[in-house]
Motif scaffolding. Sequence first.
Motif, short mmCIF file in Angstrom:
data_model
loop_
_atom_site.label_atom_id
_atom_site.label_comp_id
_atom_site.label_asym_id
_atom_site.label_seq_id
_atom_site.Cartn_x
_atom_site.Cartn_y
_atom_site.Cartn_z
N UNK A 119 9.44 -22.05 -27.82
CA UNK A 119 9.10 -20.64 -28.04
C UNK A 119 9.23 -20.38 -29.54
N UNK A 120 8.11 -20.04 -30.17
CA UNK A 120 8.10 -19.73 -31.59
C UNK A 120 8.27 -18.22 -31.72
N UNK A 121 9.40 -17.80 -32.27
CA UNK A 121 9.67 -16.37 -32.43
C UNK A 121 9.56 -15.93 -33.88
N UNK A 122 9.51 -16.86 -34.79
CA UNK A 122 9.43 -16.53 -36.21
C UNK A 122 10.82 -16.37 -36.81
N UNK A 123 10.83 -16.24 -38.12
CA UNK A 123 12.11 -16.12 -38.83
C UNK A 123 12.46 -14.68 -39.16
N UNK A 124 11.53 -13.78 -38.98
CA UNK A 124 11.82 -12.38 -39.23
C UNK A 124 11.50 -11.92 -40.63
N UNK A 125 10.78 -12.72 -41.40
CA UNK A 125 10.48 -12.31 -42.77
C UNK A 125 9.59 -11.07 -42.83
N UNK A 126 8.84 -10.81 -41.77
CA UNK A 126 7.98 -9.62 -41.75
C UNK A 126 8.67 -8.41 -41.15
N UNK A 127 9.87 -8.57 -40.66
CA UNK A 127 10.61 -7.47 -40.03
C UNK A 127 11.27 -6.60 -41.08
N UNK A 128 11.56 -5.34 -40.73
CA UNK A 128 12.30 -4.49 -41.67
C UNK A 128 13.66 -5.14 -41.98
N UNK A 129 14.01 -5.17 -43.22
CA UNK A 129 15.26 -5.80 -43.63
C UNK A 129 15.20 -7.32 -43.59
N UNK A 130 14.04 -7.84 -43.30
CA UNK A 130 13.81 -9.29 -43.22
C UNK A 130 14.77 -9.98 -42.27
#
Length: 185
Positions: free
Chosen positions: A130-141
Motif C-alpha cells: 500500500x503506497x500512502x506517500x510521505x506526506x510532503x503535499x500535506x499541510x505541515x508536510x
Amino acid sequence: MTQRRQPTPEDLAAFRAAVDGAVPLRVPERVAFEPPKPSPRPRQRELDEAAAVTESLYGPFEIDDLLAIGDADSYLRTGLPRNVLRDLRRGRWSIQNHTDLHGLNRHEAHEEVSRFLAESHSSGKRCLRIVHGRGHGSPGREGILRQLVKSWLARRKDVLAFCHAPPCDGGEGALWVLLKADFRG
C-alpha cells in the motif's frame, strides 16, 4: 343503571318469524393463527453504534491513538511469533497486489484500502503493498495518510503484520502488509 326487560311473547314470536329459514353458519375447521408481532428493535442503539463505527474510522484521532501506532515502523498481531514480521521485512513473500493512495483524501483512501484488502483477501493474495506517500503535499508536510493507514490496518482482523517497505519499493511512503490465509476447502 337501567333494568333489562324480559322479552314479551309477541317479541319472541316476531324474532322467530324474522329468522325463520335461516341456516346457521358453519364453524370453520381451521384455527386462525396470527403470528407474533416482532420484538421492538433498539433503533437508537443501532444508530449510536453506527455513529461510533463511523467516528472510529473517519473521526479525528485522539493523541493516544496516534502515539500507539504513530511512527511505529511495523505491526505484528498479538500472539504471532516475531519471525512472521522478520520474514515480511526480509521480503520472504513476494508482493502479490498493490494500491496507490496518492491524491486521495482520507475518506477516499479508507474506502480504497477497505476495497483493496477485501478484494486481495477474496482472491487469495496475502502479501500486499500500500503506497500512502510521505506526506510532503500535506499541510505541515506531515503524513496524515501514513498514520491513518497504519491505524486502519491494525484494527483489521485479517491483517497479521505490516512494515515499511524497503527504499527500493517505496520506503517510508509504502507499507508491506501480510494478510491471514483463507483456508477454504
